[in-house]
Design a protein around this motif. Structure first.
Motif, PDB file in Angstrom:
ATOM      1  N   ARG A   9       0.732  -1.357  -0.229  1.00 30.14           N
ATOM      2  CA  ARG A   9       0.087  -0.075  -0.157  1.00 30.14           C
ATOM      3  C   ARG A   9       0.930   1.335   0.059  1.00 30.14           C
ATOM      4  O   ARG A   9       0.589   2.089  -0.641  1.00 30.14           O
ATOM      5  CB  ARG A   9      -0.966  -0.109   1.173  1.00 30.14           C
ATOM      6  CG  ARG A   9      -2.038   0.909   1.369  1.00 30.14           C
ATOM      7  CD  ARG A   9      -3.108   0.745   0.337  1.00 30.14           C
ATOM      8  NE  ARG A   9      -4.164   1.995   0.330  1.00 30.14           N
ATOM      9  CZ  ARG A   9      -4.133   2.985  -0.189  1.00 30.14           C
ATOM     10  NH1 ARG A   9      -2.867   3.204  -1.081  1.00 30.14           N
ATOM     11  NH2 ARG A   9      -4.918   3.971  -0.049  1.00 30.14           N
ATOM     12  N   MET A  89       1.518   7.673  -7.118  1.00 26.77           N
ATOM     13  CA  MET A  89       0.649   6.702  -6.849  1.00 26.77           C
ATOM     14  C   MET A  89       0.468   5.787  -7.919  1.00 26.77           C
ATOM     15  O   MET A  89       0.254   6.195  -9.216  1.00 26.77           O
ATOM     16  CB  MET A  89      -0.934   7.098  -6.407  1.00 26.77           C
ATOM     17  CG  MET A  89      -1.864   5.991  -6.255  1.00 26.77           C
ATOM     18  SD  MET A  89      -1.830   5.144  -4.581  1.00 26.77           S
ATOM     19  CE  MET A  89      -2.744   6.345  -3.830  1.00 26.77           C
ATOM     20  N   LEU A  91      -1.349   2.523  -9.677  1.00 25.82           N
ATOM     21  CA  LEU A  91      -2.840   2.198  -9.816  1.00 25.82           C
ATOM     22  C   LEU A  91      -2.807   1.015 -10.539  1.00 25.82           C
ATOM     23  O   LEU A  91      -2.436   1.203 -11.596  1.00 25.82           O
ATOM     24  CB  LEU A  91      -3.796   3.316 -10.202  1.00 25.82           C
ATOM     25  CG  LEU A  91      -3.935   4.489  -9.086  1.00 25.82           C
ATOM     26  CD1 LEU A  91      -4.529   5.690  -9.906  1.00 25.82           C
ATOM     27  CD2 LEU A  91      -4.977   4.065  -8.037  1.00 25.82           C
ATOM     28  N   PHE A 107     -10.673  -0.411 -10.243  1.00 29.30           N
ATOM     29  CA  PHE A 107      -9.218  -0.151  -9.500  1.00 29.30           C
ATOM     30  C   PHE A 107      -9.130  -0.549  -8.286  1.00 29.30           C
ATOM     31  O   PHE A 107      -9.943  -0.552  -7.332  1.00 29.30           O
ATOM     32  CB  PHE A 107      -9.277   1.487  -9.787  1.00 29.30           C
ATOM     33  CG  PHE A 107      -8.885   2.252 -10.921  1.00 29.30           C
ATOM     34  CD1 PHE A 107     -10.016   2.498 -11.941  1.00 29.30           C
ATOM     35  CD2 PHE A 107      -7.771   2.587 -11.298  1.00 29.30           C
ATOM     36  CE1 PHE A 107      -9.567   3.114 -13.100  1.00 29.30           C
ATOM     37  CE2 PHE A 107      -7.548   3.234 -12.645  1.00 29.30           C
ATOM     38  CZ  PHE A 107      -8.447   3.449 -13.453  1.00 29.30           C
ATOM     39  N   GLY A 108      -7.756  -0.911  -8.090  1.00 27.92           N
ATOM     40  CA  GLY A 108      -7.323  -1.025  -6.846  1.00 27.92           C
ATOM     41  C   GLY A 108      -7.240   0.047  -6.039  1.00 27.92           C
ATOM     42  O   GLY A 108      -7.277   1.137  -6.523  1.00 27.92           O
ATOM     43  N   ALA A 109      -6.817   0.046  -4.750  1.00 27.74           N
ATOM     44  CA  ALA A 109      -6.460   1.125  -3.756  1.00 27.74           C
ATOM     45  C   ALA A 109      -5.171   1.887  -4.046  1.00 27.74           C
ATOM     46  O   ALA A 109      -5.059   2.888  -3.771  1.00 27.74           O
ATOM     47  CB  ALA A 109      -6.599   0.691  -2.439  1.00 27.74           C
ATOM     48  N   GLY A 110      -4.117   1.202  -4.926  1.00 29.39           N
ATOM     49  CA  GLY A 110      -3.154   1.938  -5.377  1.00 29.39           C
ATOM     50  C   GLY A 110      -1.998   1.700  -4.357  1.00 29.39           C
ATOM     51  O   GLY A 110      -2.054   1.084  -3.288  1.00 29.39           O
ATOM     52  N   ARG A 112       1.327   3.720  -3.030  1.00 36.74           N
ATOM     53  CA  ARG A 112       2.044   4.956  -2.964  1.00 36.74           C
ATOM     54  C   ARG A 112       3.505   4.962  -2.906  1.00 36.74           C
ATOM     55  O   ARG A 112       4.058   4.227  -1.952  1.00 36.74           O
ATOM     56  CB  ARG A 112       1.495   5.848  -1.979  1.00 36.74           C
ATOM     57  CG  ARG A 112       2.160   7.232  -1.952  1.00 36.74           C
ATOM     58  CD  ARG A 112       1.504   8.266  -1.134  1.00 36.74           C
ATOM     59  NE  ARG A 112      -0.024   8.550  -1.722  1.00 36.74           N
ATOM     60  CZ  ARG A 112      -0.219   9.395  -2.753  1.00 36.74           C
ATOM     61  NH1 ARG A 112       0.741   9.991  -3.364  1.00 36.74           N
ATOM     62  NH2 ARG A 112      -1.527   9.616  -3.175  1.00 36.74           N
TER      63      ARG A 112
ATOM     64  N   TYR B  36     -15.889   8.845 -13.518  1.00 38.03           N
ATOM     65  CA  TYR B  36     -15.250   8.162 -12.323  1.00 38.03           C
ATOM     66  C   TYR B  36     -15.087   9.148 -11.060  1.00 38.03           C
ATOM     67  O   TYR B  36     -14.959  10.285 -11.436  1.00 38.03           O
ATOM     68  CB  TYR B  36     -13.863   7.463 -12.668  1.00 38.03           C
ATOM     69  CG  TYR B  36     -13.818   6.069 -13.261  1.00 38.03           C
ATOM     70  CD1 TYR B  36     -14.388   6.241 -14.624  1.00 38.03           C
ATOM     71  CD2 TYR B  36     -13.636   5.099 -12.602  1.00 38.03           C
ATOM     72  CE1 TYR B  36     -14.272   4.697 -15.214  1.00 38.03           C
ATOM     73  CE2 TYR B  36     -13.544   3.623 -13.138  1.00 38.03           C
ATOM     74  CZ  TYR B  36     -14.037   3.654 -14.579  1.00 38.03           C
ATOM     75  OH  TYR B  36     -14.350   2.276 -15.395  1.00 38.03           O
ATOM     76  N   GLN B  38     -12.647   9.934  -7.539  1.00 37.56           N
ATOM     77  CA  GLN B  38     -11.558   9.644  -6.713  1.00 37.56           C
ATOM     78  C   GLN B  38     -11.469  10.425  -5.563  1.00 37.56           C
ATOM     79  O   GLN B  38     -11.255  11.551  -5.481  1.00 37.56           O
ATOM     80  CB  GLN B  38     -10.169   9.853  -7.424  1.00 37.56           C
ATOM     81  CG  GLN B  38      -8.896   9.247  -6.810  1.00 37.56           C
ATOM     82  CD  GLN B  38      -7.572   9.156  -7.659  1.00 37.56           C
ATOM     83  OE1 GLN B  38      -7.622  10.123  -8.650  1.00 37.56           O
ATOM     84  NE2 GLN B  38      -6.555   8.347  -7.398  1.00 37.56           N
ATOM     85  N   SER B  41      -6.560   9.787  -1.928  1.00 37.85           N
ATOM     86  CA  SER B  41      -5.747   8.782  -1.662  1.00 37.85           C
ATOM     87  C   SER B  41      -6.119   7.054  -1.761  1.00 37.85           C
ATOM     88  O   SER B  41      -5.783   6.280  -1.410  1.00 37.85           O
ATOM     89  CB  SER B  41      -5.201   8.455   0.118  1.00 37.85           C
ATOM     90  OG  SER B  41      -4.427   9.802   0.152  1.00 37.85           O
ATOM     91  N   GLN B  42      -7.185   7.469  -2.563  1.00 39.09           N
ATOM     92  CA  GLN B  42      -8.108   6.078  -3.032  1.00 39.09           C
ATOM     93  C   GLN B  42      -7.706   5.951  -4.417  1.00 39.09           C
ATOM     94  O   GLN B  42      -7.508   6.873  -5.292  1.00 39.09           O
ATOM     95  CB  GLN B  42      -9.323   5.823  -2.549  1.00 39.09           C
ATOM     96  CG  GLN B  42      -9.511   5.978  -1.095  1.00 39.09           C
ATOM     97  CD  GLN B  42     -10.861   5.731  -0.453  1.00 39.09           C
ATOM     98  OE1 GLN B  42     -11.834   5.485  -1.328  1.00 39.09           O
ATOM     99  NE2 GLN B  42     -11.121   6.181   0.651  1.00 39.09           N
ATOM    100  N   GLY B  43      -8.201   4.539  -4.959  1.00 38.93           N
ATOM    101  CA  GLY B  43      -8.288   4.567  -6.648  1.00 38.93           C
ATOM    102  C   GLY B  43      -9.524   4.943  -7.106  1.00 38.93           C
ATOM    103  O   GLY B  43     -10.406   5.101  -6.246  1.00 38.93           O
ATOM    104  N   PRO B  44      -9.551   5.187  -8.246  1.00 35.99           N
ATOM    105  CA  PRO B  44     -10.922   5.996  -8.899  1.00 35.99           C
ATOM    106  C   PRO B  44     -11.956   4.899  -8.885  1.00 35.99           C
ATOM    107  O   PRO B  44     -11.615   3.733  -8.756  1.00 35.99           O
ATOM    108  CB  PRO B  44     -10.275   6.198 -10.315  1.00 35.99           C
ATOM    109  CG  PRO B  44      -8.869   6.307 -10.350  1.00 35.99           C
ATOM    110  CD  PRO B  44      -8.541   5.467  -9.269  1.00 35.99           C
ATOM    111  N   TYR B  87     -14.035  12.538 -12.737  1.00 34.05           N
ATOM    112  CA  TYR B  87     -13.308  12.518 -14.145  1.00 34.05           C
ATOM    113  C   TYR B  87     -14.346  12.259 -15.143  1.00 34.05           C
ATOM    114  O   TYR B  87     -15.075  10.909 -15.019  1.00 34.05           O
ATOM    115  CB  TYR B  87     -12.340  11.223 -14.001  1.00 34.05           C
ATOM    116  CG  TYR B  87     -11.115  11.678 -13.269  1.00 34.05           C
ATOM    117  CD1 TYR B  87     -10.865  10.937 -12.109  1.00 34.05           C
ATOM    118  CD2 TYR B  87      -9.993  12.778 -13.566  1.00 34.05           C
ATOM    119  CE1 TYR B  87      -9.894  11.480 -11.236  1.00 34.05           C
ATOM    120  CE2 TYR B  87      -8.910  13.105 -12.922  1.00 34.05           C
ATOM    121  CZ  TYR B  87      -8.749  12.407 -11.614  1.00 34.05           C
ATOM    122  OH  TYR B  87      -7.641  12.820 -10.668  1.00 34.05           O
TER     123      TYR B  87
END
Lengths: 116, 110
Positions: A9, A89, A91, A107-110, A112, B36, B38, B41-44, B87
């Motif tokens: 993460r 980040m 993704l 999408f995932g949470a990414g 960083r 989308y 966002q 600090s999270q994914g789209p 977006y």
């Protein structure tokens, strides 16, 4: 609800070190994407896979970045060596695309990355 | 894929409808409009998509003009949790890439 899993993460590394990110897409999703998002900007596509094949890697800095999806399921994005400008980040997204109609990405949470 | 233009930022009072515009004047006949969002600090997160007709789901409504050159995302009763970057993306069903712009930063005010 099915999710795209990413790890780690958060990652802090020093410049010139190697770093790797892992992504496990939603089961059955043949298409997998890696995006990079610099703070304050929208996500930028780095690479797209269809099963195990690369469909588009035109924006991937190939001198230091590599991506693979060996068995057409999970994927790894590697940076070697990391540079200060790689702080962002990362993704991962996946989609099930039947060839007609809309194609919704999940999408995932990414992950960083901070490069010191 | 067609380019989109969105306002950089918008405010909306909590409980009111948030109307987020998007211009896509070069859209082609086979290109869908996707939205989308966002959260920091999270994914789209996928919200909604449409081709020609207006669409509604549990999150939002999408209004597409008859000439398809613009669209509006409507959050009917904005909450503080709707504060995010939104977006607007247009993409052909046979295209490969989703191109994100810089989006609209929506702030819901108590």
């Amino acid at each position: 609800e099915a999710e795209v899993a990413q790890s780690p993460r958060y990652k802090i590394t020093e410049k010139s070190q190697a770093v790797a990110f892992w992504c496990d897409p939603i089961s059955g999703h043949a298409t997998l994407y890696w995006y990079r998002q610099i703070l304050g900007q929208g996500p930028e596509l780095l690479v797209q896979f269809q099963d195990e094949s690369v469909v588009d890697d035109s924006q991937l800095p190939k001198d230091r970045f590599s991506a693979e999806r060996l068995k057409g399921v999970d994927s790894t994005l590697k940076i070697q060596p990391a540079e200060l400008g790689d702080s962002a980040m990362y993704l991962c997204a996946s989609s099930f695309y039947a060839g007609t109609g809309a194609n919704v990405l999940t999408f995932g949470a990414g992950s960083r990355l901070t490069v010191l | 894929d067609a380019k989109t233009t969105q306002p950089t930022s918008m405010d909306c009072a909590e409980g009111r409808a948030a109307n987020l515009p998007c211009n896509h004047s070069t859209i082609s006949g086979n290109e869908y409009v996707y939205w989308y969002r966002q959260i920091h600090s999270q994914g789209p997160q996928y919200i909604i998509h449409g081709l020609k007709n207006n669409e509604t789901n549990e999150m939002a409504s999408l209004i597409i003009t008859e000439d398809r050159k613009s669209s509006t995302l409507i959050l009917p009763h904005a909450t503080l949790r709707d504060t995010a970057v939104y977006y607007c993306i247009v993409r052909a069903n046979t295209g490969n890439q989703f191109y994100f712009g810089t989006g609209t930063s929506l702030t819901v005010i108590p």
